[in-house]
Design a protein around this motif. Structure first.
Motif, PDB file in Angstrom:
ATOM      1  N   PHE A  40       0.820  -1.247  -0.141  1.00 17.88           N
ATOM      2  CA  PHE A  40      -0.021  -0.053   0.143  1.00 17.88           C
ATOM      3  C   PHE A  40       0.929   1.205  -0.029  1.00 17.88           C
ATOM      4  O   PHE A  40       1.780   1.481   0.813  1.00 17.88           O
ATOM      5  CB  PHE A  40      -0.777  -0.058   1.169  1.00 17.88           C
ATOM      6  CG  PHE A  40      -1.820   1.155   1.618  1.00 17.88           C
ATOM      7  CD1 PHE A  40      -2.264   1.479   2.615  1.00 17.88           C
ATOM      8  CD2 PHE A  40      -2.265   1.522   0.345  1.00 17.88           C
ATOM      9  CE1 PHE A  40      -3.076   2.523   2.848  1.00 17.88           C
ATOM     10  CE2 PHE A  40      -3.280   2.724   0.666  1.00 17.88           C
ATOM     11  CZ  PHE A  40      -3.792   3.209   1.985  1.00 17.88           C
ATOM     12  N   PRO A  94      -3.144  -6.413  -3.276  1.00 18.73           N
ATOM     13  CA  PRO A  94      -4.088  -6.536  -4.396  1.00 18.73           C
ATOM     14  C   PRO A  94      -4.995  -5.354  -4.701  1.00 18.73           C
ATOM     15  O   PRO A  94      -4.820  -4.439  -3.734  1.00 18.73           O
ATOM     16  CB  PRO A  94      -4.866  -7.632  -4.061  1.00 18.73           C
ATOM     17  CG  PRO A  94      -4.884  -7.808  -2.530  1.00 18.73           C
ATOM     18  CD  PRO A  94      -3.804  -7.357  -2.293  1.00 18.73           C
ATOM     19  N   VAL A  95      -5.794  -5.203  -5.381  1.00 19.22           N
ATOM     20  CA  VAL A  95      -6.892  -4.085  -5.846  1.00 19.22           C
ATOM     21  C   VAL A  95      -7.667  -4.001  -4.465  1.00 19.22           C
ATOM     22  O   VAL A  95      -8.089  -4.772  -3.838  1.00 19.22           O
ATOM     23  CB  VAL A  95      -7.856  -4.527  -7.019  1.00 19.22           C
ATOM     24  CG1 VAL A  95      -8.735  -3.360  -6.968  1.00 19.22           C
ATOM     25  CG2 VAL A  95      -6.790  -4.657  -8.228  1.00 19.22           C
ATOM     26  N   GLY A  96      -7.865  -2.721  -4.213  1.00 18.38           N
ATOM     27  CA  GLY A  96      -8.744  -2.177  -3.001  1.00 18.38           C
ATOM     28  C   GLY A  96      -9.409  -1.029  -2.876  1.00 18.38           C
ATOM     29  O   GLY A  96      -9.475  -0.488  -4.027  1.00 18.38           O
ATOM     30  N   VAL A  97     -10.021  -0.926  -2.056  1.00 19.54           N
ATOM     31  CA  VAL A  97     -10.928   0.509  -1.931  1.00 19.54           C
ATOM     32  C   VAL A  97     -10.466   1.298  -0.769  1.00 19.54           C
ATOM     33  O   VAL A  97     -10.175   1.118   0.221  1.00 19.54           O
ATOM     34  CB  VAL A  97     -12.413   0.193  -1.596  1.00 19.54           C
ATOM     35  CG1 VAL A  97     -13.200   1.451  -1.620  1.00 19.54           C
ATOM     36  CG2 VAL A  97     -13.001  -0.623  -2.950  1.00 19.54           C
ATOM     37  N   LEU A 127     -14.709   6.381  -9.417  1.00 20.94           N
ATOM     38  CA  LEU A 127     -16.129   6.087  -8.890  1.00 20.94           C
ATOM     39  C   LEU A 127     -15.957   6.710  -7.382  1.00 20.94           C
ATOM     40  O   LEU A 127     -17.058   6.425  -6.648  1.00 20.94           O
ATOM     41  CB  LEU A 127     -16.178   4.368  -8.540  1.00 20.94           C
ATOM     42  CG  LEU A 127     -16.127   3.541  -9.970  1.00 20.94           C
ATOM     43  CD1 LEU A 127     -16.373   2.125  -9.583  1.00 20.94           C
ATOM     44  CD2 LEU A 127     -17.492   4.308 -10.610  1.00 20.94           C
ATOM     45  N   VAL A 147     -11.586   3.227  -5.895  1.00 20.14           N
ATOM     46  CA  VAL A 147     -10.825   1.805  -6.380  1.00 20.14           C
ATOM     47  C   VAL A 147      -9.600   2.048  -6.910  1.00 20.14           C
ATOM     48  O   VAL A 147      -9.595   2.737  -7.818  1.00 20.14           O
ATOM     49  CB  VAL A 147     -11.918   1.074  -7.305  1.00 20.14           C
ATOM     50  CG1 VAL A 147     -11.256  -0.439  -7.734  1.00 20.14           C
ATOM     51  CG2 VAL A 147     -12.975   0.897  -6.737  1.00 20.14           C
ATOM     52  N   ALA A 182      -5.521   8.090   4.619  1.00 22.06           N
ATOM     53  CA  ALA A 182      -5.808   7.125   3.427  1.00 22.06           C
ATOM     54  C   ALA A 182      -5.892   5.779   4.056  1.00 22.06           C
ATOM     55  O   ALA A 182      -5.012   5.348   4.570  1.00 22.06           O
ATOM     56  CB  ALA A 182      -4.783   7.160   2.436  1.00 22.06           C
ATOM     57  N   THR A 183      -7.293   5.422   4.007  1.00 20.47           N
ATOM     58  CA  THR A 183      -7.527   4.099   4.664  1.00 20.47           C
ATOM     59  C   THR A 183      -7.903   2.933   3.817  1.00 20.47           C
ATOM     60  O   THR A 183      -8.560   3.101   2.798  1.00 20.47           O
ATOM     61  CB  THR A 183      -8.466   4.253   5.746  1.00 20.47           C
ATOM     62  OG1 THR A 183      -8.270   5.238   6.527  1.00 20.47           O
ATOM     63  CG2 THR A 183      -8.655   2.927   6.645  1.00 20.47           C
ATOM     64  N   ALA A 184      -7.233   1.909   3.788  1.00 18.45           N
ATOM     65  CA  ALA A 184      -7.618   0.795   2.981  1.00 18.45           C
ATOM     66  C   ALA A 184      -8.821  -0.101   3.508  1.00 18.45           C
ATOM     67  O   ALA A 184      -8.848  -0.547   4.665  1.00 18.45           O
ATOM     68  CB  ALA A 184      -6.475  -0.157   2.967  1.00 18.45           C
ATOM     69  N   ILE A 185      -9.930   0.010   2.702  1.00 19.03           N
ATOM     70  CA  ILE A 185     -11.195  -0.317   3.305  1.00 19.03           C
ATOM     71  C   ILE A 185     -11.063  -1.934   3.733  1.00 19.03           C
ATOM     72  O   ILE A 185     -10.407  -2.908   2.981  1.00 19.03           O
ATOM     73  CB  ILE A 185     -12.359  -0.470   2.128  1.00 19.03           C
ATOM     74  CG1 ILE A 185     -12.501   1.082   2.081  1.00 19.03           C
ATOM     75  CG2 ILE A 185     -13.559  -0.915   2.800  1.00 19.03           C
ATOM     76  CD1 ILE A 185     -12.936   1.948   3.241  1.00 19.03           C
TER      77      ILE A 185
ATOM     78  N   ILE B  28       3.824   0.885   2.202  1.00 22.05           N
ATOM     79  CA  ILE B  28       3.887   0.143   3.369  1.00 22.05           C
ATOM     80  C   ILE B  28       3.610  -1.189   3.151  1.00 22.05           C
ATOM     81  O   ILE B  28       2.878  -1.486   2.062  1.00 22.05           O
ATOM     82  CB  ILE B  28       2.698   0.451   4.332  1.00 22.05           C
ATOM     83  CG1 ILE B  28       2.769   1.781   5.024  1.00 22.05           C
ATOM     84  CG2 ILE B  28       2.418  -0.622   5.506  1.00 22.05           C
ATOM     85  CD1 ILE B  28       1.821   2.530   5.753  1.00 22.05           C
ATOM     86  N   ALA B 145      -1.433   9.852   6.698  1.00 21.77           N
ATOM     87  CA  ALA B 145      -1.494   8.773   7.422  1.00 21.77           C
ATOM     88  C   ALA B 145      -2.327   7.555   6.890  1.00 21.77           C
ATOM     89  O   ALA B 145      -3.206   7.967   6.244  1.00 21.77           O
ATOM     90  CB  ALA B 145      -2.602   9.329   8.805  1.00 21.77           C
ATOM     91  N   MET B 146      -1.584   6.679   6.755  1.00 21.40           N
ATOM     92  CA  MET B 146      -1.823   5.435   6.005  1.00 21.40           C
ATOM     93  C   MET B 146      -2.206   4.295   6.937  1.00 21.40           C
ATOM     94  O   MET B 146      -1.631   3.841   7.580  1.00 21.40           O
ATOM     95  CB  MET B 146      -1.099   4.786   5.160  1.00 21.40           C
ATOM     96  CG  MET B 146      -0.814   6.053   3.942  1.00 21.40           C
ATOM     97  SD  MET B 146       1.017   5.467   3.093  1.00 21.40           S
ATOM     98  CE  MET B 146       0.445   3.993   2.351  1.00 21.40           C
ATOM     99  N   GLY B 147      -3.724   3.985   6.864  1.00 21.71           N
ATOM    100  CA  GLY B 147      -4.162   2.932   7.635  1.00 21.71           C
ATOM    101  C   GLY B 147      -4.533   1.393   7.098  1.00 21.71           C
ATOM    102  O   GLY B 147      -4.837   1.555   5.907  1.00 21.71           O
ATOM    103  N   THR B 217     -12.563  -6.323  -5.914  1.00 17.90           N
ATOM    104  CA  THR B 217     -11.680  -5.589  -4.692  1.00 17.90           C
ATOM    105  C   THR B 217     -11.497  -6.218  -3.340  1.00 17.90           C
ATOM    106  O   THR B 217     -11.212  -5.822  -2.407  1.00 17.90           O
ATOM    107  CB  THR B 217     -12.221  -4.281  -4.701  1.00 17.90           C
ATOM    108  OG1 THR B 217     -13.515  -4.172  -4.175  1.00 17.90           O
ATOM    109  CG2 THR B 217     -11.990  -3.185  -5.594  1.00 17.90           C
TER     110      THR B 217
END
Lengths: 186, 272
Positions: A40, A94-97, A127, A147, A182-185, B28, B145-147, B217
């Motif tokens: 990420f 991998p791909v994420g939101v 999107l 996405v 920035a948070t990866a769902i 990360i 900040a990256m979560g 996803t």
């Protein structure tokens, strides 16, 4: 005698040849493992920005990238807008939101103006749904549902800033530390 | 003397421009922490953060609990507040460190799970605050900040399994060129499930045939949670469509359904 010696030598050569053609082969196997940890990454192409000089009359001081919107009325100051002050880029494998939000607080501002004189916006990308300008300390969502992938699948967008200068704001220098999460769902 | 002054001013301007162009980039790995462990045991690993930017960054760590609503909205809570919080059992070090440009920092963590649990989780945030030089006089400085989500699941907990309650289809887009699937599901298991699936789309007459991956996803459905999952596929033609959906609901089972989508209704163009 000579013939006998020739025969012995010839027999020896034949034996040597037969031995050479009787080699065994063994199958070799090499076990290979790999732990794909994914990744990420996020970047901002500008770490900082300046509005330069501003005032409640909306004077255009010629700072690059800053647009003075003039006075809003008789006694409620002016607005300065700086669009695309920075470009963000995020990628995941991998791909994420991804969702973005503000995370600044009072301790991230110094100066004479109210901290929420500054507002931040991330215009919509793909999107993703943008929430428009949000006050500096609001801890509000900026954009959701972006996405993103890796390489060509990475997503980019702009960061816009808006500064409201009120008639009652004392003159002086101000600084803000804009924290964007920035948070990866999950 | 005049030439030397001009050169000095030029150099100063170049330095200012270079500082203004400073980039803040952090990477990360892994992007998600998922550990399957035996109850009462420990799991350890390392998270790496690489400073790919131009400025030194002060990195500090924090954790928050989270839950997910039926609509997929993530709700963050103070650490330790949620019953499934991993924070009482999670240790990571260091909590703060300075990382120079081009350098990589290693954060070692350990999860010591309790004797009884099914799933523990939280978000782990890495905040990076750039350290601009004194010459970089700016009013607004950006910090990121990256979560990443952190999960620990009990090996003996029941695997995730979906119950499918409802499937809805509709055409979307300006020309109705996309298909939207809305699936209402519940994870009746005790562990996460990220359902895979395939959608086959065939236009009447057979001129169009396409296969789409469902859930590209890898959206997760947390254990015990009901979710409305929405996915978009396309573009697809305006003709009537025959759909075949296969959605994995567990390790061994799939939900299968056949659907017919009517021809798109496109508004007639207005005359000039």
């Amino acid at each position: 005698m000579r013939s006998f010696l020739c025969l012995v030598i010839l027999a020896g050569l034949l034996t040597c040849t037969r031995s050479a053609s009787a080699q065994r082969s063994a199958d070799l196997a090499l076990g290979v493992t790999a732990n794909n940890r994914g990744g990420f990454a996020c970047s901002l192409d500008q770490a900082a920005f300046t509005f330069g000089n501003v005032d409640a009359a909306g004077t255009d001081f010629g700072t690059a990238g800053v647009v003075a919107d003039g006075r809003n009325g008789a006694d409620d100051g002016a607005t300065y807008t700086a669009a695309s002050v920075a470009t963000w880029t995020c990628s995941t494998a991998p791909v994420g939101v991804i969702s973005f939000a503000l995370a600044s607080s009072g301790g991230d501002h110094t100066g004479t103006m109210p901290m929420d004189a500054l507002a931040v916006q991330l215009p919509a990308v793909g999107l993703g749904a943008s929430t428009g300008y949000q006050p500096f300390s609001s801890a509000a969502s900026l954009m959701t549902g972006v996405v993103i992938g890796n390489g060509a699948g990475a997503a980019s967008g702009d960061v816009d800033l808006r500064l409201a200068v009120l008639d009652g704001d004392p003159p002086g220098a101000n600084t803000w530390l804009v924290r964007i999460t920035a948070t990866a769902i999950p | 003397m005049r030439v030397i002054v001009r050169l000095f001013v030029l150099l100063a301007l170049l330095v200012y421009v270079e500082a203004a162009q400073a980039q803040l980039t952090t990477a990360i790995a892994p992007g998600r922490i998922e550990k399957l462990v035996k109850a009462g045991s420990k799991a350890a690993d390392v998270v790496t953060l690489t400073n790919e930017g131009d400025l030194p960054i002060q990195v500090s760590l924090s954790m928050v609990d989270f839950d997910v609503t039926e609509a997929g909205e993530v709700l963050e809570l103070p650490p330790g507040m949620h019953p499934s919080s991993i924070t009482p059992y999670f240790r990571i070090s260091p909590l703060e460190t300075m990382v120079a440009p081009g350098e990589r920092a290693l954060f070692r963590f350990e999860v010591a799970t309790p004797e009884e649990f099914t799933q523990l989780r939280a978000f782990l945030y890495f905040e990076s605050v750039p350290q601009p030089p004194d010459s970089m006089q700016k009013q607004v400085v950006f910090a990121t900040a990256m979560g990443i989500p952190v999960y620990a699941e009990n090996r003996k907990a029941e695997r995730g399994a979906l119950e499918v309650h409802d499937i809805q289809w509709q055409r979307t887009g300006e020309s109705q060129e996309y298909l939207q699937l809305q699936a209402t599901v519940t994870n009746v298991g005790e562990r996460n499930i990220r359902p895979d699936g395939l959608l086959s789309v065939l236009a009447e007459g057979g001129a169009y045939s396409e296969m789409f991956t469902v859930n590209p996803t890898a959206d997760v459905v947390l254990p015990g949670h009901r979710r409305v999952l929405t996915w978009q596929f396309g573009p697809v033609p305006p003709e009537a469509l025959a759909l075949e959906l296969r959605l994995e609901t567990s390790m061994r089972e799939s939900y299968k359904g056949n659907y017919r989508i009517p021809k798109a209704e496109v508004a007639p163009a207005s005359g000039s």
